[in-house]
Design a protein around this motif. Structure first.
Motif, PDB file in Angstrom:
ATOM      1  N   VAL A  14     -56.614 -88.489 -73.882  1.00 16.82           N
ATOM      2  CA  VAL A  14     -57.618 -89.469 -73.448  1.00 16.82           C
ATOM      3  C   VAL A  14     -58.321 -88.916 -72.218  1.00 16.82           C
ATOM      4  CG1 VAL A  14     -56.389 -91.464 -74.393  1.00 16.82           C
ATOM      5  CG2 VAL A  14     -55.934 -90.754 -72.057  1.00 16.82           C
ATOM      6  N   PRO A  15     -59.524 -89.411 -71.928  1.00 17.73           N
ATOM      7  CA  PRO A  15     -60.243 -88.924 -70.744  1.00 17.73           C
ATOM      8  C   PRO A  15     -59.490 -89.241 -69.452  1.00 17.73           C
ATOM      9  CG  PRO A  15     -61.682 -90.234 -72.164  1.00 17.73           C
ATOM     10  CD  PRO A  15     -60.292 -90.381 -72.685  1.00 17.73           C
ATOM     11  N   SER A  16     -59.744 -88.443 -68.442  1.00 18.78           N
ATOM     12  CA  SER A  16     -59.160 -88.654 -67.125  1.00 18.78           C
ATOM     13  C   SER A  16     -59.759 -89.909 -66.493  1.00 18.78           C
ATOM     14  CB  SER A  16     -59.449 -87.446 -66.232  1.00 18.78           C
ATOM     15  OG  SER A  16     -59.260 -87.767 -64.881  1.00 18.78           O
ATOM     16  N   VAL A  17     -58.900 -90.761 -65.960  1.00 15.61           N
ATOM     17  CA  VAL A  17     -59.362 -91.970 -65.275  1.00 15.61           C
ATOM     18  C   VAL A  17     -60.162 -91.584 -64.031  1.00 15.61           C
ATOM     19  CG1 VAL A  17     -58.583 -94.012 -64.015  1.00 15.61           C
ATOM     20  CG2 VAL A  17     -57.552 -93.428 -66.201  1.00 15.61           C
ATOM     21  N   GLN A  18     -59.763 -90.520 -63.352  1.00  8.66           N
ATOM     22  CA  GLN A  18     -60.520 -90.073 -62.179  1.00  8.66           C
ATOM     23  C   GLN A  18     -61.954 -89.722 -62.554  1.00  8.66           C
ATOM     24  OE1 GLN A  18     -57.819 -86.960 -60.760  1.00  8.66           O
ATOM     25  NE2 GLN A  18     -57.600 -88.129 -58.864  1.00  8.66           N
ATOM     26  N   GLU A  19     -62.141 -89.133 -63.726  1.00 10.88           N
ATOM     27  CA  GLU A  19     -63.487 -88.803 -64.174  1.00 10.88           C
ATOM     28  C   GLU A  19     -64.246 -90.058 -64.624  1.00 10.88           C
ATOM     29  OE1 GLU A  19     -65.071 -85.605 -63.995  1.00 10.88           O
ATOM     30  OE2 GLU A  19     -63.372 -85.589 -62.617  1.00 10.88           O
ATOM     31  N   LEU A  20     -63.556 -90.963 -65.315  1.00 16.99           N
ATOM     32  CA  LEU A  20     -64.202 -92.221 -65.729  1.00 16.99           C
ATOM     33  C   LEU A  20     -64.692 -93.003 -64.520  1.00 16.99           C
ATOM     34  CD1 LEU A  20     -61.788 -93.532 -68.535  1.00 16.99           C
ATOM     35  CD2 LEU A  20     -64.096 -92.616 -68.835  1.00 16.99           C
ATOM     36  N   ALA A  21     -63.907 -92.989 -63.447  1.00 15.78           N
ATOM     37  CA  ALA A  21     -64.261 -93.755 -62.248  1.00 15.78           C
ATOM     38  C   ALA A  21     -65.471 -93.180 -61.532  1.00 15.78           C
ATOM     39  CB  ALA A  21     -63.060 -93.808 -61.301  1.00 15.78           C
ATOM     40  N   LEU A 116     -53.802 -77.642 -66.487  1.00  9.99           N
ATOM     41  CA  LEU A 116     -52.515 -78.342 -66.609  1.00  9.99           C
ATOM     42  C   LEU A 116     -52.596 -79.496 -67.597  1.00  9.99           C
ATOM     43  CD1 LEU A 116     -51.978 -78.413 -62.776  1.00  9.99           C
ATOM     44  CD2 LEU A 116     -50.735 -76.956 -64.382  1.00  9.99           C
ATOM     45  N   TRP A 117     -53.681 -79.588 -68.366  1.00  6.66           N
ATOM     46  CA  TRP A 117     -53.924 -80.711 -69.254  1.00  6.66           C
ATOM     47  C   TRP A 117     -52.873 -80.768 -70.349  1.00  6.66           C
ATOM     48  CZ3 TRP A 117     -57.567 -84.051 -67.766  1.00  6.66           C
ATOM     49  CH2 TRP A 117     -57.872 -85.100 -68.627  1.00  6.66           C
ATOM     50  N   GLN A 118     -52.512 -81.973 -70.717  1.00  6.76           N
ATOM     51  CA  GLN A 118     -51.587 -82.164 -71.833  1.00  6.76           C
ATOM     52  C   GLN A 118     -52.232 -81.664 -73.125  1.00  6.76           C
ATOM     53  OE1 GLN A 118     -51.416 -86.389 -71.491  1.00  6.76           O
ATOM     54  NE2 GLN A 118     -49.625 -86.366 -70.181  1.00  6.76           N
ATOM     55  N   THR A 119     -51.393 -81.388 -74.101  1.00 10.58           N
ATOM     56  CA  THR A 119     -51.888 -81.054 -75.434  1.00 10.58           C
ATOM     57  C   THR A 119     -51.440 -82.151 -76.384  1.00 10.58           C
ATOM     58  OG1 THR A 119     -49.916 -79.775 -76.026  1.00 10.58           O
ATOM     59  CG2 THR A 119     -51.727 -78.578 -74.950  1.00 10.58           C
ATOM     60  N   THR A 120     -51.988 -82.171 -77.576  1.00 10.70           N
ATOM     61  CA  THR A 120     -51.630 -83.225 -78.530  1.00 10.70           C
ATOM     62  C   THR A 120     -50.171 -83.152 -78.968  1.00 10.70           C
ATOM     63  OG1 THR A 120     -52.464 -81.864 -80.340  1.00 10.70           O
ATOM     64  CG2 THR A 120     -53.960 -83.527 -79.451  1.00 10.70           C
ATOM     65  N   ASP A 121     -49.540 -82.004 -78.819  1.00 10.49           N
ATOM     66  CA  ASP A 121     -48.147 -81.898 -79.244  1.00 10.49           C
ATOM     67  C   ASP A 121     -47.168 -81.789 -78.075  1.00 10.49           C
ATOM     68  OD1 ASP A 121     -49.043 -79.385 -78.575  1.00 10.49           O
ATOM     69  OD2 ASP A 121     -48.127 -78.357 -80.275  1.00 10.49           O
ATOM     70  N   ASP A 122     -47.654 -82.029 -76.854  1.00 15.52           N
ATOM     71  CA  ASP A 122     -46.768 -81.961 -75.690  1.00 15.52           C
ATOM     72  C   ASP A 122     -47.320 -82.878 -74.595  1.00 15.52           C
ATOM     73  OD1 ASP A 122     -44.980 -81.331 -73.715  1.00 15.52           O
ATOM     74  OD2 ASP A 122     -45.507 -79.206 -73.599  1.00 15.52           O
ATOM     75  N   ASN A 123     -46.550 -83.916 -74.225  1.00 12.56           N
ATOM     76  CA  ASN A 123     -47.045 -84.865 -73.230  1.00 12.56           C
ATOM     77  C   ASN A 123     -46.835 -84.392 -71.794  1.00 12.56           C
ATOM     78  OD1 ASN A 123     -44.350 -85.388 -72.807  1.00 12.56           O
ATOM     79  ND2 ASN A 123     -44.375 -87.423 -73.691  1.00 12.56           N
ATOM     80  N   GLU A 124     -46.255 -83.231 -71.592  1.00 10.03           N
ATOM     81  CA  GLU A 124     -46.111 -82.716 -70.232  1.00 10.03           C
ATOM     82  C   GLU A 124     -47.446 -82.176 -69.755  1.00 10.03           C
ATOM     83  OE1 GLU A 124     -41.463 -81.445 -70.542  1.00 10.03           O
ATOM     84  OE2 GLU A 124     -42.753 -80.410 -69.131  1.00 10.03           O
ATOM     85  N   GLY A 125     -47.748 -82.445 -68.488  1.00 15.56           N
ATOM     86  CA  GLY A 125     -48.990 -81.982 -67.896  1.00 15.56           C
ATOM     87  C   GLY A 125     -49.785 -83.140 -67.322  1.00 15.56           C
ATOM     88  N   PHE A 126     -51.070 -82.905 -67.098  1.00 19.71           N
ATOM     89  CA  PHE A 126     -51.964 -83.889 -66.490  1.00 19.71           C
ATOM     90  C   PHE A 126     -52.616 -84.742 -67.575  1.00 19.71           C
ATOM     91  CE2 PHE A 126     -56.167 -85.155 -64.919  1.00 19.71           C
ATOM     92  CZ  PHE A 126     -55.798 -85.798 -63.757  1.00 19.71           C
ATOM     93  N   GLY A 127     -52.738 -86.033 -67.349  1.00 17.33           N
ATOM     94  CA  GLY A 127     -53.388 -86.942 -68.294  1.00 17.33           C
ATOM     95  C   GLY A 127     -52.686 -88.276 -68.328  1.00 17.33           C
ATOM     96  N   GLN A 128     -52.463 -88.786 -69.520  1.00 15.51           N
ATOM     97  CA  GLN A 128     -51.679 -90.007 -69.729  1.00 15.51           C
ATOM     98  C   GLN A 128     -50.695 -89.727 -70.845  1.00 15.51           C
ATOM     99  OE1 GLN A 128     -52.854 -93.982 -69.926  1.00 15.51           O
ATOM    100  NE2 GLN A 128     -54.568 -93.767 -68.545  1.00 15.51           N
ATOM    101  N   ALA A 129     -49.437 -89.996 -70.600  1.00 18.57           N
ATOM    102  CA  ALA A 129     -48.402 -89.721 -71.592  1.00 18.57           C
ATOM    103  C   ALA A 129     -48.169 -90.926 -72.492  1.00 18.57           C
ATOM    104  CB  ALA A 129     -47.101 -89.338 -70.890  1.00 18.57           C
TER     105      ALA A 129
END
Length: 167
Positions: A14-21, A116-129
């Motif tokens: 999903v998009p970064s909330v910091q960017e949406l803001a 550091l962005w998450q990938t679709t197959d790994d929730n580790e990293g930056f984003g929303q898990a």
């Protein structure tokens, strides 16, 4: 809820909330409006601080007081969802350093955070898990999720891209 093939170790991006803001929006996007939750009940004047449950690790580790402190911990988790821990042995200087470095991490440019962005197959990293569907309501927050323990499930692929203090 059907997870559509998404495992617990993965998440929809999903998009970064910091960017949406940063965008000129006049209302919060519907995906972030949580009608399923009651608004907070404020029973004190806004100027007063609420009583935060305090858990004493020394008492939790003591044979004489562990049961009583464990009950306090249980109630804090159940009724508040957060707590303050004292007598934990972590120095104030280390806690201040971690806080400062965490704030600095979230101030990094989006280009740096994309490393550091998450990938679709790994929730580790930056984003929303743990985003399992396009209709799922989300928190208005970005996170950085990283498993450090146990060592056997640690995934060090993000470490080279972390700012030096986080490594």
């Amino acid at each position: 809820m059907e997870l559509k093939g998404i495992g617990l170790g993965s998440s929809l991006l999903v998009p970064s909330v910091q960017e949406l803001a940063k965008e000129p929006i006049t209302k919060v996007p519907p995906r972030y409006v949580r009608l399923d939750q009651d608004p907070p009940i404020i029973s004190r004047p806004p100027s007063s601080s609420p009583d935060v449950p305090v858990i004493d690790m020394a008492r939790l580790s003591s044979e004489n007081s562990a049961d009583q402190e464990l009950e306090k911990l249980h109630l804090a988790c159940k009724d508040y969802g957060f707590l303050q821990i004292i007598n934990h042995g972590v120095s104030i200087s280390l806690m201040d350093k971690v806080k400062k470095e965490t704030q600095e991490f979230f101030k990094l440019s989006m280009e740096e955070k994309k490393k550091l962005w998450q990938t679709t197959d790994d929730n580790e990293g930056f984003g929303q898990a743990f985003v399992f569907s396009e209709e799922q309501k989300l928190d208005w927050a970005d996170i950085f999720y990283l498993t450090t323990l146990p060592h056997g499930i640690r995934k060090p692929h993000l470490f080279p891209n972390l700012p030096v203090p986080f490594r």
